[in-house]
Enzyme design. Structure first.
Site, short mmCIF file in Angstrom:
data_model
loop_
_atom_site.label_atom_id
_atom_site.label_comp_id
_atom_site.label_asym_id
_atom_site.label_seq_id
_atom_site.Cartn_x
_atom_site.Cartn_y
_atom_site.Cartn_z
N HIS A 60 12.36 -31.55 -30.57
CA HIS A 60 11.55 -31.32 -29.38
C HIS A 60 11.57 -32.52 -28.43
O HIS A 60 11.80 -32.38 -27.24
CB HIS A 60 10.09 -30.97 -29.72
CG HIS A 60 9.29 -30.75 -28.47
ND1 HIS A 60 8.67 -31.77 -27.79
CD2 HIS A 60 9.09 -29.63 -27.74
CE1 HIS A 60 8.10 -31.28 -26.70
NE2 HIS A 60 8.34 -29.99 -26.65
N ASP A 91 14.83 -23.77 -17.47
CA ASP A 91 13.69 -24.39 -18.15
C ASP A 91 12.43 -23.51 -18.13
O ASP A 91 12.32 -22.59 -18.91
CB ASP A 91 13.45 -25.77 -17.51
CG ASP A 91 12.46 -26.64 -18.26
OD1 ASP A 91 11.92 -26.18 -19.27
OD2 ASP A 91 12.24 -27.80 -17.87
N HIS A 134 16.47 -33.34 -19.22
CA HIS A 134 15.73 -34.07 -18.17
C HIS A 134 16.33 -35.48 -18.00
O HIS A 134 16.98 -35.74 -17.00
CB HIS A 134 14.21 -34.16 -18.41
CG HIS A 134 13.58 -32.83 -18.62
ND1 HIS A 134 13.69 -31.81 -17.70
CD2 HIS A 134 12.86 -32.31 -19.65
CE1 HIS A 134 13.05 -30.74 -18.15
NE2 HIS A 134 12.54 -31.01 -19.32
N ARG A 144 0.63 -28.34 -18.92
CA ARG A 144 0.92 -28.03 -20.32
C ARG A 144 -0.25 -27.32 -20.99
O ARG A 144 -0.06 -26.43 -21.83
CB ARG A 144 1.28 -29.32 -21.08
CG ARG A 144 1.94 -29.07 -22.42
CD ARG A 144 2.35 -30.35 -23.11
NE ARG A 144 1.20 -31.13 -23.54
CZ ARG A 144 1.23 -32.06 -24.49
NH1 ARG A 144 2.38 -32.34 -25.10
NH2 ARG A 144 0.16 -32.72 -24.83
N GLU A 149 11.15 -37.30 -19.52
CA GLU A 149 10.79 -36.42 -18.42
C GLU A 149 9.63 -37.01 -17.62
O GLU A 149 9.57 -36.86 -16.41
CB GLU A 149 10.39 -35.04 -18.98
CG GLU A 149 9.96 -34.03 -17.91
CD GLU A 149 9.67 -32.64 -18.45
OE1 GLU A 149 9.63 -32.49 -19.69
OE2 GLU A 149 9.49 -31.72 -17.65
N GLN A 208 7.99 -18.65 -20.93
CA GLN A 208 7.34 -19.19 -19.74
C GLN A 208 7.66 -18.38 -18.48
O GLN A 208 6.96 -18.49 -17.47
CB GLN A 208 7.70 -20.67 -19.56
CG GLN A 208 7.12 -21.54 -20.68
CD GLN A 208 7.49 -23.01 -20.57
OE1 GLN A 208 7.91 -23.48 -19.52
NE2 GLN A 208 7.36 -23.74 -21.67
N HIS A 267 14.48 -32.97 -25.55
CA HIS A 267 13.74 -33.34 -24.34
C HIS A 267 13.58 -34.84 -24.32
O HIS A 267 13.13 -35.42 -25.31
CB HIS A 267 12.29 -32.80 -24.40
CG HIS A 267 12.10 -31.36 -24.14
ND1 HIS A 267 11.15 -30.62 -24.81
CD2 HIS A 267 12.69 -30.50 -23.28
CE1 HIS A 267 11.16 -29.38 -24.36
NE2 HIS A 267 12.09 -29.28 -23.45
N HIS A 274 19.10 -24.81 -20.57
CA HIS A 274 17.74 -25.09 -21.06
C HIS A 274 16.79 -23.97 -20.64
O HIS A 274 16.57 -23.75 -19.45
CB HIS A 274 17.26 -26.43 -20.53
CG HIS A 274 16.05 -26.96 -21.25
ND1 HIS A 274 16.05 -27.25 -22.60
CD2 HIS A 274 14.79 -27.24 -20.82
CE1 HIS A 274 14.87 -27.70 -22.96
NE2 HIS A 274 14.07 -27.70 -21.90
#
Lengths: 472, 472
Positions: free
Chosen positions: B223, B338, B287, B100, B253, B59, B250, B54
């Site tokens: 997603h 991630d 997750h 986020r 989580e 990021q 996902h 993942h």
């Protein structure tokens, strides 16, 4: 001022934040002094070296040897299984207490030569990771059968020599260890090499104080409330050596210990200690994991240091310290690598914070106010508490403090495009490769470009020592 | 057999443990083959490379930029404050949802050149850390204003090129992202560049499948249940591309997500998915943090992979996966980096285990049977689940599997006097310095003596890209 060497840094970390284009002098005694003219530029990001407030050096050599699930034969000793966490219907699981059996067996093979070889390797690793001072909580005093070495301080001096070879500064805390439990039971066969009567302990302390000087400070360590009866605790604290030096104690690491203390003394360990000793800024309460809200507030008010060892506490399954409440109450904390399963202020502070996030399901827990950086908050706190627990003027880039500093690797992509607002957060939270490039301790470079000045020789001797241990 | 190269290792890690004095061949296609005569000795400890299941590559460049407590202006969006963990009487605290917002702002400045520069740097770091395969969960599809690039797959191809430059193998999972919440609300301004209608998404998938070949596999990513309405989920799963490829999503989580799903669909996310889709070994549930005992058992039985990202899940304050129950139920798991706050299979697996120890106050949790090693249990599990989630024959040193391998640094003092019984525990639990010395991917050396074959050029381009982003 001919004996002042002058240095310059892009930014230098001060107690109140970054100072840009900083200059500082270092005197012949290895302390920071007022800066004269501009000297050599040593790097873009310069931090004070971090004190490591809790170490059992010999355990470094067993890192990785206790991560295999034990056979039932090394299950927790009766009375030490934690009823709150035992899982009904399943085989007993490994715990702190079963780990301790493995550790005792490992310790039994270690004499002064092995201790020196292991400790020197450990101290090299500490310096490379950014620790410039170590508090050694030392209880491996005697021969395996419990008889003293000649001289009695032989094992202590092995640590002193190891620190000198590596170039780390040492706060040596010989440990008083008298009984095997809160009920006053005698030491077990494997614990005999740790034991002292109070008078012999005080003699050891006096002997070691005579060695104090550059790079060596001494202090008092009480192993724990379960290993030191109340009368002995009072006697040691009343003696001269304990009145002007650091006093460290293991406390409230395990739920089983809290329960035993309640059962035998009618109070929880930290509660009992605060009620029965004048706990103040000389003290370092190591772990202090299991605290009530009242204990948390009282410990913070006492001015003592909470000696947190987050990676060891995770490895041993101890639990989580009440960080947010303790910080809100103005408590002082520092960090230690303890069992040395890991040797890194970055991993200690990162996972001190992450443990809190997992428990609270919030982010940026140590940052108590809007705008605060977690990295800055924790690095600053651990410098202050670590210096206090070491009993020395370290942890600051200011005239008079010992010249211990770290230069970060500003060529690393992990610090690319980072500025004063983000560099400490990136240092502590981003990536997994060492970012400490150069290390100065007491005005001397001990690590340059990630290499310790004597690491090949010390590593070769370490390898030989652990190979011998593995065959024994 | 002239095109088989032969190698030899002191010990090589097989699914059932170490094979001593192992020999293996590698064919011209970069796969392991039956060994011929003895060839070059490549090291004492040889492991299969680890798949990283993942990744959100962009990021990586914000690692360390979100560890400062937010001003109230970036507090959780209304309805996303988690009532179970909000602290009465205190200012709102940072959470996944405030993180986020920071991440969206950061993403808005990234175009194809920046994405390629960042991803190539990340993939170099992955290889050096021991990851030889990466599953890219890619949702940064369009221009910041939401209009498609020409061609529409421009951002996807930036990732493909980055992987080729670095030499890592890529499972590219373009993400279907349609709505901003379980209530079907439209995408926010900052989410518009993620969005597709189902037909456009399926076209993108077909276009990318045409690029498949050495080093590139494609798959489907949904997603999350909040971003993909039930009808769209069924439509994509019924289309040809989803019937023979990995399917990632996902899920569960955050507690807030579980609550929203319960409120709108009458079931918890994993429960809903297991009830409404034929979840099987093609699936990777990323997750899957918040599970009931029933969901844990059903997920384990499904044969899907639980895609655990322990360091990101700690950084974001997500919570702890029910590891012991899942392993006892025979569940399959793998690991991902991630958000790339950290890029290390060692830190992921170490803290997967340590999180469990802190929660249960026991040790060696992943080792479910007496005598089991935690390091071996977790490395073996993550190889198997990572390979399954990648949709490729990787993660094993056996004929037919892709020749991805790691050689540990047996000169490190951390591995001194370690034997087959202890080396994987020392690799995963001891110390903080990288122990992966050489890395081969698809039969080619990409890392030798800790250096990637092209790291200076890729790092220089990365530095330039993030400097530009910092000014934007």
């Amino acid at each position: 001022m001919a004996d002042i060497r002058n240095f310059r840094a892009g930014s230098a970390w001060q107690a109140d934040g970054w100072a840009q284009d900083a200059t500082f002098g270092i005197d012949a005694g290895g302390r920071f002094a007022a800066a004269g003219e501009r000297g050599e530029t040593i790097g873009r990001w310069v931090l004070p070296g971090m004190p490591n407030l809790h170490s059992h050096a010999f355990q470094r050599a067993m890192a990785g040897l206790a991560e295999r699930r034990g056979e039932p034969s090394i299950a927790p000793a009766p009375g030490h299984e934690d009823p709150k966490t035992a899982i009904p219907g399943r085989a007993p699981q490994d715990s702190f207490w079963s780990w301790r059996e493995t550790m005792y067996a490992f310790a039994s093979a270690i004499g002064p030569d092995e201790l020196k070889a292991i400790a020197a390797q450990l101290y090299v690793e500490m310096l490379k990771a950014g620790y410039t001072q170590v508090c050694e909580f030392h209880y491996l005093h005697h021969r395996p059968d419990g008889t003293p070495y000649a001289p009695a301080e032989t094992m202590s001096l092995a640590l002193v020599e190891a620190a000198r070879e590596a170039g780390i500064a040492l706060t040596l805390l010989p440990v008083l260890y008298m009984s095997g439990g809160f009920d006053g039971r005698p030491l077990s066969a494997r614990q005999r090499r740790f034991g002292h009567a109070v008078d012999a302990y005080l003699r050891l302390l006096e002997t070691l104080r005579a060695h104090e000087g550059d790079g060596l400070r001494t202090g008092v360590a009480l192993h724990s409330l379960r290993a030191v009866p109340g009368a002995a605790l009072r006697e040691v604290l009343a003696a001269a050596p304990a009145r002007d030096c650091p006093i460290h104690i293991h406390i409230a690491e395990q739920v089983g210990e809290v329960q035993d203390c309640l059962a035998t003394r009618g109070a929880r360990p930290v509660e009992w200690l605060l009620d029965h000793a004048a706990v103040d800024a000389r003290w370092c309460l190591v772990h202090a994991t299991h605290l009530t809200a009242d204990e948390t507030a009282r410990l913070a008010r006492s001015g003592a240091v909470a000696g947190l060892c987050p990676v060891t506490e995770a490895n041993l399954g101890d639990g989580l310290f009440p960080l947010a409440d303790y910080l809100d109450a103005g408590g002082t904390l520092g960090i230690g690598s303890d069992s040395h399963i890991s040797v890194s202020p970055v991993e200690e502070l990162r996972w001190l914070e992450y443990g809190q996030r997992l428990a609270t399901r919030h982010r940026n827990v140590a940052a108590r106010h809007p705008g605060d950086s977690v990295g800055e908050t924790l690095w600053r706190a651990a410098l202050r508490g670590g210096a206090q627990a070491s009993g020395l003027p370290v942890g600051e880039l200011r005239p008079g403090a010992r010249a211990d500093l770290l230069v970060l690797d500003d060529e690393s992509p992990l610090l690319a495009a980072r500025d004063e607002r983000s560099v400490l957060d990136s240092f502590l939270f981003a990536g997994n490769t060492p970012l400490v490039r150069h290390v100065m301790r007491g005005g001397q470079w001990v690590v340059r470009d990630f290499r310790h000045r004597d690491e090949a020789r010390i590593a070769a001797r370490y390898r030989q020592a652990v190979a011998t241990l593995a065959r024994s």
